[in-house]
Design a protein around this motif. Sequence first.
Motif, mmCIF file in Angstrom:
data_model
loop_
_atom_site.group_PDB
_atom_site.id
_atom_site.type_symbol
_atom_site.label_atom_id
_atom_site.label_comp_id
_atom_site.label_asym_id
_atom_site.label_seq_id
_atom_site.Cartn_x
_atom_site.Cartn_y
_atom_site.Cartn_z
ATOM 1 N N TYR A 128 1.015 -1.084 0.017
ATOM 2 C CA TYR A 128 0.071 0.078 -0.062
ATOM 3 C C TYR A 128 0.745 1.514 0.129
ATOM 4 C CZ TYR A 128 -3.623 3.229 1.385
ATOM 5 O OH TYR A 128 -4.721 4.338 1.604
ATOM 6 N N PHE A 129 2.006 1.204 0.961
ATOM 7 C CA PHE A 129 2.868 2.200 0.783
ATOM 8 C C PHE A 129 3.436 2.506 -0.587
ATOM 9 C CE2 PHE A 129 7.202 3.780 0.868
ATOM 10 C CZ PHE A 129 7.139 5.078 1.476
ATOM 11 N N ALA A 130 3.614 1.541 -1.282
ATOM 12 C CA ALA A 130 4.480 1.394 -2.616
ATOM 13 C C ALA A 130 3.409 1.953 -3.649
ATOM 14 C CB ALA A 130 4.889 0.317 -3.134
ATOM 15 N N LEU A 131 2.094 1.850 -3.647
ATOM 16 C CA LEU A 131 1.078 2.051 -4.335
ATOM 17 C C LEU A 131 0.945 3.977 -4.029
ATOM 18 C CD1 LEU A 131 -1.413 1.866 -6.231
ATOM 19 C CD2 LEU A 131 -2.861 1.445 -4.151
ATOM 20 N N CYS A 132 0.945 3.861 -2.888
ATOM 21 C CA CYS A 132 0.629 5.666 -2.324
ATOM 22 C C CYS A 132 1.852 6.454 -2.923
ATOM 23 C CB CYS A 132 0.205 5.753 -1.088
ATOM 24 S SG CYS A 132 -1.171 5.062 -0.548
ATOM 25 N N ALA A 133 3.101 6.038 -2.738
ATOM 26 C CA ALA A 133 4.307 6.407 -3.089
ATOM 27 C C ALA A 133 4.684 6.561 -4.687
ATOM 28 C CB ALA A 133 5.385 6.084 -2.289
ATOM 29 N N THR A 134 4.111 5.858 -5.301
ATOM 30 C CA THR A 134 4.157 5.629 -6.801
ATOM 31 C C THR A 134 4.633 6.892 -7.628
ATOM 32 O OG1 THR A 134 2.901 3.548 -6.992
ATOM 33 C CG2 THR A 134 3.254 4.661 -9.010
ATOM 34 N N PRO A 135 3.594 7.794 -7.492
ATOM 35 C CA PRO A 135 4.286 9.213 -8.158
ATOM 36 C C PRO A 135 5.223 9.730 -7.958
ATOM 37 C CG PRO A 135 1.870 9.199 -7.418
ATOM 38 C CD PRO A 135 2.316 7.891 -6.900
ATOM 39 N N ILE A 136 5.589 9.758 -6.639
ATOM 40 C CA ILE A 136 6.890 10.209 -5.850
ATOM 41 C C ILE A 136 8.058 9.548 -6.445
ATOM 42 C CG2 ILE A 136 8.045 11.017 -3.788
ATOM 43 C CD1 ILE A 136 5.459 10.946 -2.063
ATOM 44 N N LEU A 137 8.138 7.954 -6.600
ATOM 45 C CA LEU A 137 9.148 7.292 -6.682
ATOM 46 C C LEU A 137 9.268 7.389 -8.302
ATOM 47 C CD1 LEU A 137 8.147 3.795 -4.988
ATOM 48 C CD2 LEU A 137 9.817 5.654 -4.260
ATOM 49 N N ILE A 138 8.285 7.632 -9.165
ATOM 50 C CA ILE A 138 8.450 7.622 -10.483
ATOM 51 C C ILE A 138 9.256 9.026 -10.781
ATOM 52 C CG2 ILE A 138 7.291 8.407 -12.646
ATOM 53 C CD1 ILE A 138 5.147 6.376 -12.039
ATOM 54 N N ASN A 139 8.810 10.270 -10.076
ATOM 55 C CA ASN A 139 9.370 11.462 -10.190
ATOM 56 C C ASN A 139 10.792 11.341 -9.683
ATOM 57 O OD1 ASN A 139 7.250 12.786 -11.250
ATOM 58 N ND2 ASN A 139 6.431 13.247 -9.109
ATOM 59 N N ILE A 140 11.328 10.725 -8.544
ATOM 60 C CA ILE A 140 12.649 10.579 -8.272
ATOM 61 C C ILE A 140 13.558 9.840 -9.188
ATOM 62 C CG2 ILE A 140 13.895 9.633 -6.595
ATOM 63 C CD1 ILE A 140 11.898 10.045 -4.358
ATOM 64 N N TYR A 141 12.835 8.857 -9.745
ATOM 65 C CA TYR A 141 13.520 8.106 -11.085
ATOM 66 C C TYR A 141 13.872 9.094 -12.075
ATOM 67 C CZ TYR A 141 14.212 4.839 -14.769
ATOM 68 O OH TYR A 141 14.677 4.151 -15.818
#
Length: 295
Positions: free
Chosen positions: A273-286
């Motif tokens: 669930y954390f990975a799902l919620c943080a998906t946009p943030i992780l994509i932007n960081i990448y």
Amino acid sequence: MRNIDAFSSFHPLINCLYFILIFVFTMCLMHPIMLAISLLTGIGYNLYLNRQKSRRFNLVFILPMMLLAALLNPAFNHEGVTILMYLPNGNPLTLESITYGIAAAAMLAAVVIWFACYNAVMTSDKFVYLFGRIMPALSLILSMTLRFVPKFLTQIKVVSEAQRCIGRDVSNGSLIQRLKNGITIISIMITWSLENAIETADSMKSRGYGLTGRTAFAIYRFDSRDKMALIWLIYCTAYIAMGWLLNALYFRYFPVMKGADFSPFSISFMVIYFALCATPILINIYEDIKWKPSR
């Protein structure tokens, strides 16, 4: 059209599906850890999108709203068996009502913050692209409604500045004169809103919007990146839904607080669930890391 971040450059279907999932899970999963995950990741993504504007929004609107919701619930809700004290009117103040008030405040704040992110990512053209052929009239109305508030706030600043230049702002004159000036500004804004709605409707009608067989140009293409994102969203949804059905994310507040035992099995659902919620943030960081050497 310029995208405000990497996640907003995905296909509108991915953006819309993501926010629908976040809204549903945030409102249905009342486990404290799940609420904390949704709230914190929503704040993080909102800060990434809006920067300084988001900080003011969180301090001026979100924080007072959370405090108000957390204080009002124990004042009117007296369920629970753990009595801490009695209020002057004789009603008990229970630990369960306080905890539930905090949880409800977190849920409300998370929904509002995620909706602010939705407004930044899901522009009106994306909404019309997704639903224009299915329900053209309703999609146009919803699109106009969603973009009305930011346009209204921008226009009222313009009108207020113009009225201030000729000495007819709400800060000029006596109290009665200020009221008259405020009514004048409101009258101007109502007229502008009606005219803007009519002009938009006439413009879309002149373009043949909603007619049978009408074609429309779209810059959106569902590529391999969008397919991977869709698979990821489906996987997260199925996994979290399985944990929901198996009561691995169960938590109740009344009459006694009780939740599912912590175990690697239940923690795995929280991680997903954390990975799902943080998906946009992780994509932007990448994307930031990927393009940093090119600068």
